[in-house]
Write an enzyme that holds these catalytic residues in place. Structure first.
Site, short mmCIF file in Angstrom:
data_model
loop_
_atom_site.label_atom_id
_atom_site.label_comp_id
_atom_site.label_asym_id
_atom_site.label_seq_id
_atom_site.Cartn_x
_atom_site.Cartn_y
_atom_site.Cartn_z
CG HIS A 32 -3.06 25.17 73.56
ND1 HIS A 32 -2.22 24.87 74.88
CD2 HIS A 32 -2.47 26.35 73.21
CE1 HIS A 32 -1.25 25.94 74.92
NE2 HIS A 32 -1.49 26.80 73.84
CG ASP A 159 -1.56 26.59 60.05
OD1 ASP A 159 -1.31 26.39 58.82
OD2 ASP A 159 -2.59 26.24 60.47
CG HIS A 263 -4.14 28.56 69.51
ND1 HIS A 263 -3.82 27.41 68.64
CD2 HIS A 263 -3.22 28.85 70.39
CE1 HIS A 263 -2.18 27.30 68.95
NE2 HIS A 263 -2.17 28.12 70.11
CD GLU A 410 24.79 24.42 61.52
OE1 GLU A 410 25.72 24.84 60.86
OE2 GLU A 410 23.65 25.02 61.18
CG HIS A 472 33.37 30.94 62.20
ND1 HIS A 472 32.59 32.13 61.63
CD2 HIS A 472 33.14 29.95 60.83
CE1 HIS A 472 32.03 31.75 60.44
NE2 HIS A 472 32.50 30.56 60.28
#
Length: 659
Positions: A32, A159, A263, A410, A472
């Site tokens: 890159h 970005d 890129h 989390e 859960h």
């Protein structure tokens, strides 16, 4: 004597980064180039005027931390490390970019070379990890003062980093904690792999940061004076800072600058020739003119001057010995005796409690002898039992606390704990429900990849949590976590095993740990604790009375079921042994003779309130599994265990069928 030649200007120094980045990507035929070329001016200002670092001592504890969150632009970092004089980042390493065994991996990897503070590449995680580093700096400053801890954390983010959901968690937490030593340099080039960022995002990033309590500035990323002024202002704020640097990707390339084509692919020989001409760069590939290299090396030496001043303060500091112990990651002398005393007390008065409660009691003991232990929870503190007695919250303006309320973040919590661990001086742990390791998994994976000592306290580890239901109730999570290399996954059976697993997790200096804990109470099973039997991963908890007819393998709360099944089988004259297996990976690491001794040659039954995946290697050809066939259901825990056939009677019946 003639006057000395004038020092190269910052643009010429930045062009060295651009040239090396173009050359390395071209040589590798992959990489890159665009981001390093676009951010070269910003990075040059930072490394020559502001960043505190010492190329001769990359691990200097009070250095500024530099995190390249946009890790695909790794040649920006590698070029900077080479130019400023890090010994292990040679020109040969730049030539070997992205090759097997090189220090210059496609994305920066922690441990490959000095100056690489964290592994980055999964976008957004570097930013969140840097939040942990910034927390660590403030926490250790509260403990040891400015004379030993007084540095900043800088991040280059793109970005893509800010599109990732983890960026919201990180930005929000940093703003809430008012981490004024955190400065993010946003590579605002408006380009993504697919094209202009407007294809997929129209957020006002500056407004987003302001809404989370950040100071925000916007500058021309190719104007060194403007960048420097913005960094100076950011250093003076008492909130985290965003500097949006408007840049042109692949700055200097004649046709690909400002386009997505720059890129993630080499520019090509023709484009590189054109860029060299536009930049006025006449040196051959992988060559830096002597005056420009000298200017860069001078910058590295100037930055190192702060390290020498720190060493003098360190030599005279009253808290030097304790500071050095924590930074080295060495256990306090009182830790081993405290564990021995605590486990002896558990044997003397065996508690019948949930292992999450046993973990909480262990933490109560640890908090009194291990000041570097910094805990937290993703808004489940009362359920996870992660806040020890005497711990106070780490909060804005009160950074000496040892407990972090991470909120419902989390992923952000796990990544921040990576930063706490990598910074040094802190042993982090954090809790949530085991099922929500799904939210944290990418950061857990990086913990393992980097060898960071992070302890994940994951409670409510099965259908035993009951009425909250299948959303859960983890069923596949133990198998998924056990598949991650270099990750200890502990599932203790009672309070003694829980203490042993904590002891092992703290001792694992280069391996993270997951400790899976029950919501429901479990019986006290161990009758001695002079040896940490969990250290071998599995052991015979109860041998058969006579020759083994069957061996029952189990983890966690199901070890108690296996012990009940052993009694049922004994009533039928069937001799069964029970093997507790709190850590598969540790058992796998034992020699073949020990594994054979533990497993025996009789048929084997495994019982675990989870899916079967991963158990067959221990069951052998003549084995059976008692566990979850699929997802759980909403009901009281006892009803669920009976409904899914995870009972002592079912284990005994399976054994009879095998014999």
């Amino acid at each position: 004597m003639p006057n000395a030649a004038p020092a190269p200007d910052l643009r010429a120094m930045a062009n060295a980064i651009r040239a090396l980045s173009m050359d390395a990507v071209e040589a590798a035929k992959s990489g890159h180039p665009g981001m390093p070329m676009g951010m070269a001016d910003v990075a040059t200002v930072l490394f020559t005027r502001f960043l505190a670092y010492d190329p001769a001592d990359p691990a200097w504890p009070d250095r500024d931390r530099f995190v390249l969150s946009a890790g695909h632009g790794s040649m920006l970092l590698y070029s900077l490390l080479h130019l400023t004089g890090y010994a292990d980042m040679t020109m040969d390493e730049l030539r070997r970019f992205r090759q097997l065994g090189s220090r210059t991996a496609g994305h920066p990897e922690f441990g490959h070379a000095g100056g690489i503070e964290t592994t980055t590449g999964p976008l957004g995680q570097g930013l969140a990890t840097a939040v942990g580093m910034a927390i660590a700096e403030r926490h250790l400053n509260a403990a040891f003062g400015d004379e030993l801890v007084d540095h900043r954390t800088y991040v280059v983010a793109g970005d893509g980093c800010l599109m990732e959901g983890i960026s919201h968690e990180a930005i929000s937490l940093a703003g809430h904690l008012k981490l004024g030593r955190l400065i993010v340099l946003f590579d605002d080039n408006e380009i993504s792999i697919d094209g202009r960022t407007g294809l997929s995002v129209s957020d006002d990033q500056q407004a987003r940061f302001r809404a989370s309590g950040w100071d925000v500035q916007a500058v021309d990323g190719h104007d060194p004076d403007a960048v420097a002024a913005a960094i100076e202002r950011a250093q003076a704020t008492d909130t985290p800072s965003l500097i949006a640097c408007r840049t042109q990707i692949a700055y200097g390339a004649p046709t690909k600058a400002g386009t997505a084509a720059a890129h993630g692919s080499p520019l090509g020989a023709g484009e590189i020739a054109g860029a060299r001409e536009r930049l006025g760069w006449t040196a051959a590939p992988f060559e830096v003119p002597a005056d420009i290299l000298a200017a860069w090396r001078d910058a590295g030496r100037r930055a190192a001057g702060r390290a020498e001043a720190w060493r003098k303060r360190h030599a005279a500091a009253a808290g030097r010995a304790e500071f050095d112990r924590r930074i080295a990651g060495e256990a306090p002398a009182a830790l081993a005796p405290a564990f021995a005393e605590y486990k002896a007390a558990l044997i003397a008065t065996p508690p019948k409690v949930a292992t999450r409660q046993a973990s909480g009691s262990t933490l109560d003991m640890l908090a009194g002898v291990m000041p570097e232990l910094v805990g937290g929870s993703a808004d489940l503190t009362p359920s996870n039992n992660t806040k020890a007695k005497g711990q106070t919250p780490l909060a804005p303006g009160s950074y000496g606390g040892t407990y972090i309320h991470y909120g419902v973040r989390e992923f952000g919590m796990a990544a921040a704990m990576n930063g706490l661990a990598l910074h040094g001086g802190i042993v982090p742990y954090g809790g949530t429900f085991l099922v929500f390791t799904d939210y944290a998994r990418p950061a857990i994976r990086l913990s393992a990849l980097m060898g960071a000592r992070v302890i994940y306290v994951m409670t409510h580890d099965s259908i035993g949590l009951g009425e909250d239901g299948p959303t859960h109730q983890p069923v596949e999570h133990l198998a998924a976590l056990r598949s991650i290399p270099n990750l200890h996954v502990f599932r203790p059976a009672d309070a003694v095993e829980t203490a042993e697993c904590w002891e092992l997790a703290l001792a694992a200096r280069s391996t993270p740990s997951v400790i899976a804990l029950t919501r429901q109470g479990v019986p006290a099973l161990r009758q001695e604790a002079t040896t940490n039997r969990s250290a071998r991963g599995a052991y015979v908890l109860a041998e058969a009375d006579g020759a083994r007819a069957v061996t029952l393998l189990a983890t966690g709360s199901e070890v108690g079921l296996a012990m009940e099944a052993r009694k049922l089988l004994a009533a039928d004259g069937i001799a069964a042994a029970v093997v507790s297996m709190p850590a598969f990976d540790l058992f796998e690491a034992q020699d073949a003779a020990y594994r054979a001794e533990v497993l025996g040659s009789a048929p084997r039954i495994a019982v675990e309130a989870a899916v079967r995946f991963g158990w067959d290697r221990w069951l052998g050809e003549r084995g059976a599994f008692v566990g979850m066939p699929g997802f759980g259901a909403s009901a009281p825990a006892g009803d669920l265990f009976r409904h899914f056939g995870i009972t002592a009677e079912a284990v005994a019946a399976a054994a009879r069928d095998l014999i």
